[in-house]
Design an enzyme around this catalytic site. Structure first.
Site, PDB file in Angstrom:
ATOM      1  N   ASN A 170       0.866  -1.180   0.000  1.00  0.00           N
ATOM      2  CA  ASN A 170       0.000   0.000   0.000  1.00  0.00           C
ATOM      3  C   ASN A 170       0.901   1.228   0.000  1.00  0.00           C
ATOM      4  O   ASN A 170       1.438   1.601   1.034  1.00  0.00           O
ATOM      5  CB  ASN A 170      -0.897  -0.037   1.256  1.00  0.00           C
ATOM      6  N   LYS A 215       0.111   4.287  -0.428  1.00  0.00           N
ATOM      7  CA  LYS A 215      -0.545   5.501   0.066  1.00  0.00           C
ATOM      8  C   LYS A 215      -0.222   6.666  -0.875  1.00  0.00           C
ATOM      9  O   LYS A 215      -0.098   6.456  -2.086  1.00  0.00           O
ATOM     10  CB  LYS A 215      -0.138   5.772   1.514  1.00  0.00           C
ATOM     11  N   HIS A 262      -9.803   1.625   4.573  1.00  0.00           N
ATOM     12  CA  HIS A 262      -8.566   1.789   5.343  1.00  0.00           C
ATOM     13  C   HIS A 262      -8.835   2.806   6.453  1.00  0.00           C
ATOM     14  O   HIS A 262      -9.597   3.765   6.253  1.00  0.00           O
ATOM     15  CB  HIS A 262      -7.453   2.274   4.409  1.00  0.00           C
ATOM     16  N   GLU A 287      -7.197   5.214   7.510  1.00  0.00           N
ATOM     17  CA  GLU A 287      -6.920   6.611   7.143  1.00  0.00           C
ATOM     18  C   GLU A 287      -8.107   7.199   6.382  1.00  0.00           C
ATOM     19  O   GLU A 287      -8.451   8.365   6.558  1.00  0.00           O
ATOM     20  CB  GLU A 287      -5.624   6.673   6.303  1.00  0.00           C
ATOM     21  N   GLU A 317      -6.035  -4.366  10.615  1.00  0.00           N
ATOM     22  CA  GLU A 317      -5.011  -3.333  10.779  1.00  0.00           C
ATOM     23  C   GLU A 317      -5.265  -2.572  12.073  1.00  0.00           C
ATOM     24  O   GLU A 317      -6.059  -1.610  12.090  1.00  0.00           O
ATOM     25  CB  GLU A 317      -5.061  -2.360   9.608  1.00  0.00           C
ATOM     26  N   GLY A 327       2.020   2.709  10.686  1.00  0.00           N
ATOM     27  CA  GLY A 327       3.008   3.779  10.508  1.00  0.00           C
ATOM     28  C   GLY A 327       3.697   4.194  11.786  1.00  0.00           C
ATOM     29  O   GLY A 327       4.379   5.221  11.827  1.00  0.00           O
ATOM     30  N   SER A 365       2.893  -1.750  10.418  1.00  0.00           N
ATOM     31  CA  SER A 365       4.348  -1.808  10.631  1.00  0.00           C
ATOM     32  C   SER A 365       4.957  -3.173  10.321  1.00  0.00           C
ATOM     33  O   SER A 365       5.896  -3.609  11.000  1.00  0.00           O
ATOM     34  CB  SER A 365       4.696  -1.355  12.055  1.00  0.00           C
TER      35      SER A 365
HETATM   36  P1  PGA Z   1       2.490   0.627   7.664  1.00  0.00           P
HETATM   37  O1  PGA Z   1       1.071   0.837   6.969  1.00  0.00           O
HETATM   38  O2  PGA Z   1       3.047  -0.688   7.175  1.00  0.00           O
HETATM   39  O3  PGA Z   1       3.315   1.809   7.222  1.00  0.00           O
HETATM   40  O4  PGA Z   1       2.249   0.598   9.129  1.00  0.00           O
HETATM   41  C1  PGA Z   1       0.190  -0.256   6.779  1.00  0.00           C
HETATM   42  C2  PGA Z   1      -1.110   0.221   6.197  1.00  0.00           C
HETATM   43  O5  PGA Z   1      -1.590   1.291   6.588  1.00  0.00           O
HETATM   44  O6  PGA Z   1      -1.693  -0.449   5.325  1.00  0.00           O
END
Ligand code: PGA
Length: 247
Positions: free
Chosen positions: A11, A13, A92, A94, A163, A169, A208
């Protein structure tokens, strides 16, 4: 070997470039075989930078809830399919938090995806506050129930991504045991809704994931792969993650 094929999804983003698309393609194309299905979800603008012939799939990070018409700025599921997309990330955290996407919108988007023969990867997860209040299972169950109540067949066509929001992140990962416990809970909960779907549905972990923790996470019985953010922007590290799947 697991009966469910592993899925490792990148992903990107709001990151990436034509150059990253090319370097990721060359890095992936140089690997002989993967024991997992590999998926790259770049910003839609870069989809056409990936050649048609490739040993991995392409995905999108969101999709319009509308099929076509006067919806400025939107990209429809049919357009994504036309650009070679076979998966789309939906709901997601976000998008839920920053763009106010609620269950009703998520269901409409996932429905558009399925109509265009694109597999939705529907994301579920709890906040840090909810985790501290030991509400993880309750929150996830409610999120799953909302999808099932509105569209029982959707789960049949979907991948679930667990998630935990506190792990996205942040560099803080759920331990393999913590993640496995939630994945097992999700599978049991889906079994209450539909026993057949529970056996086959893929539940991937995100938050992460990196090259040092992926092997142990993916070795858990109910973890069928990963949704990788930050670490998917580095081709070498992403390939190590893809190769950490044991077959
Ligand atoms: P990350 O993001 O691996 O940077 O924690 C995962 C995601 O949001 O899909």
């Amino acid at each position: 070997m697991k009966s469910r094929p592993y899925l490792i999804a990148a992903n990107w983003k709001l990151n990436g470039s034509t150059e990253l698309a090319h370097s990721m393609h060359h890095a992936l194309a140089a690997v002989d075989v993967f024991s997992a299905e590999i998926l790259i979800c770049p910003p839609v603008l870069f989809l056409h930078q990936f050649p048609k012939l490739r040993p991995y799939q392409l995905g999108a990070q969101t999709v319009s809830d509308q099929a076509q018409g006067a919806f400025t700025g939107e990209v429809s599921a049919r357009m994504l399919a036309d650009a070679g997309v076979s998966y789309v990330i939906i709901g997601h955290s976000e998008r839920r938090a920053l763009y106010h996407e609620d269950a009703a919108l998520i269901i409409k988007k996932a429905t558009q995806a399925v109509l265009a023969k694109i597999t939705p990867i529907i994301c579920f997860g709890e906040t840090l506050a909810e985790k501290k209040q030991e509400k993880t299972f309750e929150v996830i169950a409610n999120q799953l129930d909302a999808v099932y109540a509105a569209q029982p067949e959707l789960l049949l066509h979907s991948v679930i991504a667990y998630e935990p929001i506190w792990a996205i992140g942040t560099g803080e990962t759920a331990t393999p045991a913590q993640a496995q416990a939630v994945h097992a809970f999700i599978r049991q909960h889906v079994a209450k809704l539909n026993a057949d779907v529970a056996k086959t549905i893929r539940i991937i972990y995100g938050g992460s994931v990196n090259a040092s923790n992926s092997a142990e996470l993916f070795s858990q019985p109910d973890i069928d792969g990963g949704l990788v953010g930050g670490a998917s922007l580095k081709p070498d590290e992403f390939i190590s993650i893809c190769q950490s799947v044991r077959d």
